[in-house]
Design a protein around this motif. Structure first.
Motif, mmCIF file in Angstrom:
data_model
loop_
_atom_site.group_PDB
_atom_site.id
_atom_site.type_symbol
_atom_site.label_atom_id
_atom_site.label_comp_id
_atom_site.label_asym_id
_atom_site.label_seq_id
_atom_site.Cartn_x
_atom_site.Cartn_y
_atom_site.Cartn_z
ATOM 1 N N THR A 230 0.838 -1.202 0.000
ATOM 2 C CA THR A 230 0.000 0.000 0.000
ATOM 3 C C THR A 230 0.876 1.257 0.000
ATOM 4 O O THR A 230 0.588 2.229 -0.718
ATOM 5 C CB THR A 230 -0.950 -0.014 1.225
ATOM 6 O OG1 THR A 230 -1.583 -1.294 1.285
ATOM 7 C CG2 THR A 230 -2.001 1.073 1.142
ATOM 8 N N GLU B 52 2.162 1.749 -3.470
ATOM 9 C CA GLU B 52 1.127 2.289 -4.361
ATOM 10 C C GLU B 52 0.935 3.798 -4.168
ATOM 11 O O GLU B 52 0.717 4.521 -5.121
ATOM 12 C CB GLU B 52 -0.212 1.576 -4.106
ATOM 13 C CG GLU B 52 -0.239 0.156 -4.637
ATOM 14 C CD GLU B 52 -1.553 -0.557 -4.354
ATOM 15 O OE1 GLU B 52 -1.885 -1.468 -5.111
ATOM 16 O OE2 GLU B 52 -2.244 -0.225 -3.367
ATOM 17 N N TYR B 53 1.007 4.251 -2.927
ATOM 18 C CA TYR B 53 0.770 5.682 -2.649
ATOM 19 C C TYR B 53 2.026 6.531 -2.769
ATOM 20 O O TYR B 53 1.953 7.695 -3.135
ATOM 21 C CB TYR B 53 0.200 5.862 -1.232
ATOM 22 C CG TYR B 53 -1.295 5.626 -1.135
ATOM 23 C CD1 TYR B 53 -2.185 6.699 -1.218
ATOM 24 C CD2 TYR B 53 -1.819 4.358 -0.976
ATOM 25 C CE1 TYR B 53 -3.561 6.497 -1.126
ATOM 26 C CE2 TYR B 53 -3.190 4.139 -0.873
ATOM 27 C CZ TYR B 53 -4.058 5.212 -0.954
ATOM 28 O OH TYR B 53 -5.408 5.017 -0.871
ATOM 29 N N LYS B 54 3.178 5.939 -2.433
ATOM 30 C CA LYS B 54 4.400 6.757 -2.276
ATOM 31 C C LYS B 54 5.519 6.373 -3.240
ATOM 32 O O LYS B 54 6.590 6.987 -3.209
ATOM 33 C CB LYS B 54 4.934 6.641 -0.829
ATOM 34 C CG LYS B 54 3.963 7.126 0.220
ATOM 35 C CD LYS B 54 3.905 8.646 0.229
ATOM 36 C CE LYS B 54 2.744 9.181 1.021
ATOM 37 N NZ LYS B 54 2.436 10.553 0.665
ATOM 38 N N ASP C 30 5.766 10.318 6.410
ATOM 39 C CA ASP C 30 5.057 10.047 5.150
ATOM 40 C C ASP C 30 3.910 9.064 5.360
ATOM 41 O O ASP C 30 2.947 9.045 4.588
ATOM 42 C CB ASP C 30 6.033 9.437 4.131
ATOM 43 C CG ASP C 30 7.183 10.362 3.834
ATOM 44 O OD1 ASP C 30 6.974 11.287 3.034
ATOM 45 O OD2 ASP C 30 8.280 10.188 4.409
ATOM 46 N N VAL C 31 4.075 8.243 6.398
ATOM 47 C CA VAL C 31 3.076 7.201 6.689
ATOM 48 C C VAL C 31 2.895 7.164 8.200
ATOM 49 O O VAL C 31 3.886 7.157 8.939
ATOM 50 C CB VAL C 31 3.582 5.811 6.207
ATOM 51 C CG1 VAL C 31 2.595 4.709 6.554
ATOM 52 C CG2 VAL C 31 3.873 5.820 4.707
ATOM 53 N N ASP D 1 0.665 15.272 2.849
ATOM 54 C CA ASP D 1 0.184 14.173 1.997
ATOM 55 C C ASP D 1 0.444 12.796 2.631
ATOM 56 O O ASP D 1 0.436 11.770 1.940
ATOM 57 C CB ASP D 1 0.833 14.242 0.606
ATOM 58 C CG ASP D 1 2.345 14.058 0.663
ATOM 59 O OD1 ASP D 1 2.907 14.067 1.790
ATOM 60 O OD2 ASP D 1 2.962 13.885 -0.398
ATOM 61 N N ILE E 2 -0.071 9.305 4.477
ATOM 62 C CA ILE E 2 -1.206 8.373 4.521
ATOM 63 C C ILE E 2 -1.272 7.719 5.904
ATOM 64 O O ILE E 2 -0.263 7.624 6.608
ATOM 65 C CB ILE E 2 -1.143 7.276 3.423
ATOM 66 C CG1 ILE E 2 0.152 6.448 3.518
ATOM 67 C CG2 ILE E 2 -1.324 7.888 2.052
ATOM 68 C CD1 ILE E 2 0.092 5.150 2.719
ATOM 69 N N GLN F 32 -7.003 10.947 4.273
ATOM 70 C CA GLN F 32 -5.640 10.411 4.287
ATOM 71 C C GLN F 32 -5.597 8.920 4.625
ATOM 72 O O GLN F 32 -4.541 8.289 4.557
ATOM 73 C CB GLN F 32 -4.782 11.202 5.281
ATOM 74 C CG GLN F 32 -4.469 12.605 4.775
ATOM 75 C CD GLN F 32 -3.808 13.456 5.842
ATOM 76 O OE1 GLN F 32 -4.481 14.173 6.584
ATOM 77 N NE2 GLN F 32 -2.509 13.374 5.939
ATOM 78 N N ALA G 16 -5.680 5.118 4.225
ATOM 79 C CA ALA G 16 -5.518 4.126 3.149
ATOM 80 C C ALA G 16 -5.911 2.737 3.652
ATOM 81 O O ALA G 16 -5.567 1.723 3.046
ATOM 82 C CB ALA G 16 -4.069 4.135 2.665
ATOM 83 N N ASP H 67 -7.733 0.268 1.156
ATOM 84 C CA ASP H 67 -6.829 -0.285 0.135
ATOM 85 C C ASP H 67 -5.888 -1.307 0.767
ATOM 86 O O ASP H 67 -5.598 -2.355 0.193
ATOM 87 C CB ASP H 67 -5.989 0.836 -0.510
ATOM 88 C CG ASP H 67 -6.849 1.765 -1.349
ATOM 89 O OD1 ASP H 67 -7.832 1.282 -1.931
ATOM 90 O OD2 ASP H 67 -6.543 2.973 -1.402
ATOM 91 N N GLN H 68 -5.440 -0.963 1.952
ATOM 92 C CA GLN H 68 -4.547 -1.845 2.710
ATOM 93 C C GLN H 68 -5.231 -3.195 2.960
ATOM 94 O O GLN H 68 -4.627 -4.255 2.781
ATOM 95 C CB GLN H 68 -4.217 -1.131 4.026
ATOM 96 C CG GLN H 68 -3.297 -1.826 4.974
ATOM 97 C CD GLN H 68 -3.217 -1.069 6.312
ATOM 98 O OE1 GLN H 68 -3.920 -0.058 6.531
ATOM 99 N NE2 GLN H 68 -2.376 -1.537 7.201
#
Ligand code: CP
Ligand code: NVA
Length: 319
Positions: A151, A154-156, A229-230, A268, A270, A292, A294, A297-298
């Motif tokens: 995941t 996919e996002y980063k 970032d996460v 940005d 997630i 934000q 995810a 999707d995860q």
């Protein structure tokens, strides 16, 4: 066909009991393969290399995602599944794990196990001539971490070593798998845990020896989340810790992932949560349902990564 490659010269079964069992190349190729399988599925291309294969799933704890996504993964690969709640096996009446493992090996092609101590999956693997996959123990959740990092990719994007990943909460099985993944993949990992609830010191030391100074342990959620970032969290009381749940509520309260804390991360960033979530305990409803997050999707990615893991473990090739 691109499949994930084995990391060892060992000709025995491909067990996956903790992240550190596999090298960086194999872990990354499992993720790449899962992304490819996801794209193929979305494009409507069937892929059934597991016809005639049987996956056994021995579960001693509840599961929604891991159970259903592994079952769906195996069926989508064309294979079959036998679900085996531990309480229904002769194990409950004292049959040794080593006997159970050898008998499973005569019927099945692969086993996914969800249980308590890591020593249980290790004992099963020791006696199994088929791959044993850890579907969660008290110490590790190595399949979950791959869907989480999938995941993140996919996002980063693929440059994981440029990322700061924050873990806020308990130093539990998920934290241990994140620590081992950081060592293998090179991202910066900041863990904010209350005193007395830090991750296992030995797991941390081994990972730090491998990764240098990129794994930081703090008691400050703000420090962990700063420009991350996460941002990642999990339940305050894991399965098997129900008796401690009330006491943990108080101790973990300052570690709640709420929107003010999330604002300290990059704009940005997630949010990940392996689920199940306890809204307004470790994460607010606002953050879990926010733009934000995810987490859904995860959750989906578990199914794709499980196909990739099963394909690798059973060395599947379409006939
Ligand atoms: N994330 C996860 O492992 O969920 P389940 O407990 O529902 O399998
Ligand atoms: N840490 C949690 C993860 C659940 C998927 C537990 O072990 O219960």
């Amino acid at each position: 066909m691109t499949t994930a490659t084995d990391n060892s010269n060992n000709s025995g079964p491909r067990h996956y009991l903790q992240v550190s069992d596999l090298d960086r190349k194999t872990l990354l190729s499992l993720i790449e393969r899962a992304i490819q399988l996801k794209n193929n599925q979305k494009a409507g291309r069937p892929y059934r290399p597991a016809i005639d294969k049987v996956l056994g799933m021995m579960f001693e704890k509840p599961s929604t995602r891991t159970r259903i996504s592994f079952e769906a993964a195996m069926y989508r690969l064309g294979g079959n599944v036998v679900f085996m709640p531990s309480r229904d096996l002769q194990l409950r009446r004292g049959e040794p794990l080593k006997d159970t493992a050898r008998v499973f090996s005569r019927y099945l092609d692969c086993i996914v196990v969800r249980t308590f101590g890591q020593e249980i999956v290790e004992e099963l693997a020791r006696w199994s001539s088929i791959p044993v996959i850890n579907g969660l123990t008290t110490e590790h959740h190595p399949c979950q971490i791959l869907s989480d990092i999938m995941t993140v990719v996919e996002y980063k994007g693929h440059e994981l070593e440029k990322l700061k990943i924050a873990w806020v909460g308990d130093g539990n099985n998920m934290a241990h798998s994140w620590i081992q993944a950081a060592a293998r993949m090179g991202f910066s990992l900041y863990l904010a845990c209350p005193e007395g609830y830090e991750p296992d010191a030995e797991i941390l030391k081994k990972a730090r020896d491998e990764a240098g100074s990129k794994i930081v342990l703090t008691n400050s959620p703000e420090e962990a989340v700063d420009l991350a970032d996460v941002v990642n969290t999990d339940v305050w009381a894991s399965m098997g810790q129900e008796d401690e749940a009330e006491e943990r509520q108080e101790i973990f309260r300052p570690y709640q992932l709420h929107s003010a804390l999330l604002k300290k991360a990059k704009s940005d960033a997630i949010v990940l949560h392996c689920l199940p979530a306890h809204r307004d305990e470790e994460i607010t409803d606002e953050v879990l349902e926010g733009s934000q997050s995810a987490a859904w999707d995860q959750a989906e990615n578990k199914m794709h990564i499980h196909r990739s893991i099963l394909e690798w473990a059973m060395e599947l090739q379409e006939g």
